[in-house]
Structures are given as C-alpha cells and as structure tokens.
Motif scaffolding. Structure first.
Motif, PDB file in Angstrom:
ATOM      1  N   VAL A 175      27.613  10.043 -35.899  1.00 49.42           N
ATOM      2  CA  VAL A 175      28.608  10.002 -36.973  1.00 49.42           C
ATOM      3  C   VAL A 175      27.899   9.882 -38.325  1.00 49.42           C
ATOM      4  CG1 VAL A 175      30.674   8.864 -37.857  1.00 49.42           C
ATOM      5  CG2 VAL A 175      30.311   9.013 -35.388  1.00 49.42           C
ATOM      6  N   ARG A 176      26.841   9.074 -38.351  1.00 46.14           N
ATOM      7  CA  ARG A 176      26.078   8.934 -39.603  1.00 46.14           C
ATOM      8  C   ARG A 176      25.406  10.260 -39.964  1.00 46.14           C
ATOM      9  NH1 ARG A 176      25.339   4.725 -42.544  1.00 46.14           N
ATOM     10  NH2 ARG A 176      26.194   3.327 -40.971  1.00 46.14           N
ATOM     11  N   ALA A 177      24.864  10.949 -38.963  1.00 52.70           N
ATOM     12  CA  ALA A 177      24.201  12.245 -39.231  1.00 52.70           C
ATOM     13  C   ALA A 177      25.222  13.262 -39.751  1.00 52.70           C
ATOM     14  CB  ALA A 177      23.535  12.758 -37.952  1.00 52.70           C
ATOM     15  N   LEU A 178      26.447  13.209 -39.235  1.00 55.30           N
ATOM     16  CA  LEU A 178      27.490  14.144 -39.707  1.00 55.30           C
ATOM     17  C   LEU A 178      27.835  13.854 -41.165  1.00 55.30           C
ATOM     18  CD1 LEU A 178      29.711  14.136 -36.507  1.00 55.30           C
ATOM     19  CD2 LEU A 178      28.724  16.188 -37.546  1.00 55.30           C
ATOM     20  N   ARG A 179      27.990  12.570 -41.493  1.00 56.13           N
ATOM     21  CA  ARG A 179      28.315  12.219 -42.885  1.00 56.13           C
ATOM     22  C   ARG A 179      27.159  12.609 -43.807  1.00 56.13           C
ATOM     23  NH1 ARG A 179      32.689  12.385 -44.725  1.00 56.13           N
ATOM     24  NH2 ARG A 179      33.750  10.569 -43.884  1.00 56.13           N
ATOM     25  N   ASP A 180      25.924  12.322 -43.366  1.00 52.20           N
ATOM     26  CA  ASP A 180      24.764  12.670 -44.200  1.00 52.20           C
ATOM     27  C   ASP A 180      24.636  14.183 -44.346  1.00 52.20           C
ATOM     28  OD1 ASP A 180      24.181  10.021 -44.449  1.00 52.20           O
ATOM     29  OD2 ASP A 180      22.526  10.018 -42.992  1.00 52.20           O
ATOM     30  N   GLY A 181      24.868  14.904 -43.232  1.00 55.87           N
ATOM     31  CA  GLY A 181      24.634  16.354 -43.218  1.00 55.87           C
ATOM     32  C   GLY A 181      25.723  17.148 -43.920  1.00 55.87           C
ATOM     33  N   LEU A 182      26.962  16.655 -43.869  1.00 58.11           N
ATOM     34  CA  LEU A 182      28.081  17.445 -44.412  1.00 58.11           C
ATOM     35  C   LEU A 182      28.714  16.817 -45.647  1.00 58.11           C
ATOM     36  CD1 LEU A 182      28.131  18.095 -41.055  1.00 58.11           C
ATOM     37  CD2 LEU A 182      29.890  19.635 -41.894  1.00 58.11           C
ATOM     38  N   GLY A 183      28.316  15.607 -45.988  1.00 56.68           N
ATOM     39  CA  GLY A 183      28.769  14.986 -47.237  1.00 56.68           C
ATOM     40  C   GLY A 183      30.179  14.426 -47.169  1.00 56.68           C
ATOM     41  N   ASP A 184      30.692  14.071 -48.364  1.00 56.63           N
ATOM     42  CA  ASP A 184      31.987  13.385 -48.436  1.00 56.63           C
ATOM     43  C   ASP A 184      33.182  14.336 -48.370  1.00 56.63           C
ATOM     44  OD1 ASP A 184      30.795  10.950 -48.560  1.00 56.63           O
ATOM     45  OD2 ASP A 184      30.742  10.877 -50.764  1.00 56.63           O
ATOM     46  N   GLY A 185      32.911  15.645 -48.365  1.00 58.69           N
ATOM     47  CA  GLY A 185      34.018  16.614 -48.357  1.00 58.69           C
ATOM     48  C   GLY A 185      34.676  16.774 -46.999  1.00 58.69           C
ATOM     49  N   ILE A 186      34.167  16.110 -45.967  1.00 58.98           N
ATOM     50  CA  ILE A 186      34.781  16.264 -44.640  1.00 58.98           C
ATOM     51  C   ILE A 186      35.474  14.969 -44.226  1.00 58.98           C
ATOM     52  CG2 ILE A 186      33.173  18.034 -43.821  1.00 58.98           C
ATOM     53  CD1 ILE A 186      31.871  15.702 -42.137  1.00 58.98           C
ATOM     54  N   GLU A 187      36.505  15.125 -43.378  1.00 60.97           N
ATOM     55  CA  GLU A 187      37.169  13.960 -42.772  1.00 60.97           C
ATOM     56  C   GLU A 187      36.585  13.758 -41.375  1.00 60.97           C
ATOM     57  OE1 GLU A 187      41.498  14.106 -42.517  1.00 60.97           O
ATOM     58  OE2 GLU A 187      41.461  12.555 -40.948  1.00 60.97           O
ATOM     59  N   LEU A 188      36.267  12.507 -41.053  1.00 66.89           N
ATOM     60  CA  LEU A 188      35.704  12.183 -39.732  1.00 66.89           C
ATOM     61  C   LEU A 188      36.537  11.094 -39.071  1.00 66.89           C
ATOM     62  CD1 LEU A 188      31.887  11.838 -40.595  1.00 66.89           C
ATOM     63  CD2 LEU A 188      32.942  13.628 -39.183  1.00 66.89           C
ATOM     64  N   TYR A 189      36.819  11.256 -37.771  1.00 67.35           N
ATOM     65  CA  TYR A 189      37.395  10.161 -36.991  1.00 67.35           C
ATOM     66  C   TYR A 189      36.806  10.209 -35.590  1.00 67.35           C
ATOM     67  CZ  TYR A 189      40.965  13.681 -35.548  1.00 67.35           C
ATOM     68  OH  TYR A 189      41.623  14.795 -35.090  1.00 67.35           O
ATOM     69  N   VAL A 190      37.015   9.159 -34.811  1.00 66.32           N
ATOM     70  CA  VAL A 190      36.310   9.038 -33.526  1.00 66.32           C
ATOM     71  C   VAL A 190      37.290   8.836 -32.380  1.00 66.32           C
ATOM     72  CG1 VAL A 190      34.113   8.192 -34.451  1.00 66.32           C
ATOM     73  CG2 VAL A 190      35.946   6.550 -33.976  1.00 66.32           C
ATOM     74  N   ASP A 191      36.869   9.313 -31.181  1.00 71.41           N
ATOM     75  CA  ASP A 191      37.675   9.165 -29.962  1.00 71.41           C
ATOM     76  C   ASP A 191      36.762   8.706 -28.831  1.00 71.41           C
ATOM     77  OD1 ASP A 191      39.335   9.324 -27.789  1.00 71.41           O
ATOM     78  OD2 ASP A 191      39.749  11.466 -27.958  1.00 71.41           O
ATOM     79  N   GLY A 192      37.031   7.510 -28.288  1.00 76.44           N
ATOM     80  CA  GLY A 192      36.149   6.931 -27.276  1.00 76.44           C
ATOM     81  C   GLY A 192      36.527   7.215 -25.842  1.00 76.44           C
ATOM     82  N   ASN A 193      37.699   7.806 -25.604  1.00 77.91           N
ATOM     83  CA  ASN A 193      38.156   8.038 -24.218  1.00 77.91           C
ATOM     84  C   ASN A 193      37.860   6.835 -23.303  1.00 77.91           C
ATOM     85  OD1 ASN A 193      37.469  11.304 -24.961  1.00 77.91           O
ATOM     86  ND2 ASN A 193      39.446  10.803 -24.091  1.00 77.91           N
ATOM     87  N   ARG A 194      38.108   5.634 -23.809  1.00 77.17           N
ATOM     88  CA  ARG A 194      38.030   4.373 -23.043  1.00 77.17           C
ATOM     89  C   ARG A 194      36.619   4.003 -22.615  1.00 77.17           C
ATOM     90  NH1 ARG A 194      40.827   6.605 -18.416  1.00 77.17           N
ATOM     91  NH2 ARG A 194      40.580   8.591 -19.471  1.00 77.17           N
ATOM     92  N   GLY A 195      35.601   4.606 -23.274  1.00 79.00           N
ATOM     93  CA  GLY A 195      34.224   4.425 -22.802  1.00 79.00           C
ATOM     94  C   GLY A 195      33.612   3.073 -23.112  1.00 79.00           C
TER      95      GLY A 195
END
Ligand code: MUC
Ligand code: MG
Length: 367
Positions: A175-195
């Motif tokens: 998630v950190r690499a995605l934010r660093d690589g694509l910047g603040d212009g993208i929306e990010l959220y997470v799905d754990g599928n109960r893991g």
C-alpha cells in the motif's frame, strides 16, 4: 412473458494471470451461464460465478441446483412474478449465486420484452459508474506496475488492495509503494477477506495511517464478534461488510451490532431483486454502500454496473468493475470497455449485451 425453460451452461475461460487474496485464488472463470426462455421467444441471460471459499457453491453444484430444483419452480411463472420466484427459491437454503443468476436473467428477459433497459427499470439514476480496480496479491513492484497500467490504459484512479497476509508488513509495504508510486491523485482502500485477526488489522491500519485510505473491508472475521467490534470502533474510516453481510438480515446484524459501518452490494450474490432490498436497507440505516466484485466476467460486470448506475447512493463511490480485464477472453459479442476511469451501462434493452454463440460453443464444457 411465460417462462418455458431454464438453462444452466457451465463454461471455463482461463485468466491471463491468477487473482490471489486471503481467502482463495482464481485461475479460470469456471462459471455458469443461465438462460431463461419465454413463450414469446425472448431469452434473458445472467452469469453465476461459483465461489466455494465464500459461499460453498461449486460449478457442478450451481448447474445441479438449477436443473434439479429451481427449473421446475420457475417454469410456468411469468417475468412479472419475480417475488413469487424469489419466495420459491428461498425454500432452498444457501446457493446465493445460483439464485441470483436466475433472478437477473429474468430481469434481462423482462427488459428485452418491454424494450427497456434493466437500469431504467430499477431506478434510472445515471448511465455510468467510476471504476475501482482490485489488485490481488503480488510483490509490491508487480502491484504498482499493474496499477500504473490500469491508470495509463483505462484512466482508473481508484484501487482496492487485497491485504490479509502474514506478517502484515507484506501488505502494508504494498500500500505504501502504491501511494509512493502513484501519488495523491489515486484513491486507495483495502480488503482483508478475513485474513487477519482484529489486533493484526489494528496494527496494520495504524502503520498505514498516513496513506489516506478511504475504506477497510472484512479485515478480520465477523465471527470474532467482540474483537471485530473493538476494531471497527477504533478505525477512522468506514469498515465494509462484504462476505459477512450477504442477506438483508446479515446486513442488519452486522450494522446494528457495530461490526461494520458500510456494506458491499454484489449483484452476483443478491441478484437485482435482493440487491434492491439491501440498498434500501442501507439507505434506511444510513450507511455507505460500495458496488463490489465477485470476480465477475463481462456479463456479471454488466449486471453490477446496471444496478450501481440505477441509484444515487450505489453510483456515488467507484464500483469494482474491472477484473474481467484479467481474463483471456469473454462471452460477449461487444466487449465492455473502460475509458477515462468509467464504465458506461451498455445501451439497449435488458442488460444491453449479447452472448456470442461461437464463444459460448468454444468455452462451454458440457458438450
Ligand atoms: C472481494 O471483494 O472480496 C474475493 C473473494 C470474494 O468473495 O469476492 C472477491 C472480491
Ligand atoms: Mg471483499
């Protein structure tokens, strides 16, 4: 408008690359095409994607329950008797994906019969949705590359990142690499599928606190009742119930019990008739909804976008509408296309899509 025949056709289309997540992985679309025929020659279609790791259904089981139980309960009813059909199918417990495909094929047939789109019949709010792309488990580099490809090719700027691996740093690094690589212009959220456990989820969310996540989905099991409530209370973003809230009753329990604060609506598991109930319930409860993805092909995605675009609250957030892009082929005559980060509802009566008979012949596995 009288239903004369119901078909359940198993088919297999390989994925170009598998999708991996905490509760399972998918290498091929081993789905079932459902066709509802009527006495005036109209045929409605819908897709049933069996997901044993979520609902316990299998491809052979979906075909069997439709052929052995549902078909005779449906034949002879009309396309206007969807509530009657629902009540009859509900006599059989479980089998959400099989039931939903029957329901949506009836809606498709009704739309074709009336020369109206399903979206207009359901609510007619808008004709398109913003798209969220789901990123399955890979290395941080591979997931960043995929997100960049999705952004540059399709204009997608919303990403749901699969998490739930151990140690949690495997996922927080992505998630950190995605934010660093694509910047603040993208929306990010997470799905754990109960893991994760609730404690692991809390640690991971704390570690990602500076990354601007907008939602957290099924990070830990709903059956961990007390610790999940504890987790949901301490989060600063809505907690989405997906596989823990597959019926209106489950939605009510999860939300009123404090185990979730938002709900994923998946037409693949509640059809249109059931999704209307879930949507209205969420509106009444005052909780946010997301149009989710059951790892759908193009036909399933056409159902999701038709429903999502039909109402204001379901079209507010980006819908999870792009994972068919990972399939090596599909069944539709006119493929769905995502442009500028949006998917338009296919125009035309019913769902607005046609099955290519040659492709169906090539991929069906029953002959
Ligand atoms: C999702 O949102 O969880 C993976 C498992 C499942 O049931 O659906 C997919 C996507
Ligand atoms: Mg989910």
């Amino acid at each position: 408008m009288k239903i004369t025949r119901v078909e359940a056709i198993p088919y297999r289309i390989p994925y170009r690359k598998p999708l991996r997540f905490a509760s399972g992985e998918v290498h091929a679309a081993d789905h079932v095409l459902v066709r509802v025929h009527t006495d005036d020659g109209v045929v409605g279609v819908a897709d049933a994607p069996p997901r044993p790791f979520t609902y316990g259904e299998t491809q052979r089981g979906v075909v069997a329950v439709i052929e052995d139980l549902f078909a005779e309960q449906i034949v002879g009813t009309t396309l206007l008797e969807r509530e009657t059909v629902r009540a009859r199918l509900e006599r059989t417990v479980g089998n959400p994906v099989a039931k939903s495909a029957v329901d949506m094929a009836m809606w498709d047939a009704l739309g074709r019969n009336l020369d109206l789109s399903v979206g207009d019949l359901l609510g007619g709010h808008t004709d398109r949705m913003r798209v969220s792309h789901m990123l399955g488990f890979e290395t941080p580099e591979a997931m960043v590359d995929e997100a960049i490809r999705m952004r540059d090719t399709h204009g997608i700027t919303v990403f749901k990142v699969k998490v739930g691996r151990r140690p949690v740093e495997l996922d927080t690094a992505v998630v950190r690499a995605l934010r660093d690589g694509l910047g603040d212009g993208i929306e990010l959220y997470v799905d754990g599928n109960r893991g994760w456990t609730a404690a692991e989820s809390a640690r991971a969310m704390d570690e990602m606190a500076d990354l601007g996540l907008t939602l957290a989905e099924e990070l830990c099991p709903a059956d961990d009742v007390v610790s999940r409530r504890w987790l949901v209370q301490r989060l600063g973003v809505p907690f989405v119930a997906d596989e823990s809230a597959t019926t209106p009753a489950e939605v009510t329990r999860e939300i009123l019990g404090g185990s979730a604060t938002a709900v994923s609506i998946k037409t693949a598991r509640t059809g249109f008739t059931g999704s209307v109930r879930v949507h209205h319930l969420c509106e009444g409860l005052g909780v946010d909804v997301v149009m989710g993805n059951q790892i759908d092909g193009q036909l399933g995605t056409a159902c999701t976008v038709a429903f999502g675009a039909a109402f204001a609250s379901t079209s507010r957030r980006a819908g999870e509408l792009s994972n068919f892009l990972d399939m090596s082929d599909d069944l539709l005559v006119e493929p769905l296309t995502i442009q500028d980060g949006e998917l338009a509802v296919p125009p035309g009566p019913g769902l607005g899509v046609e099955i290519d008979p040659d492709k169906l012949a090539a991929y069906r596995i029953d002959r």
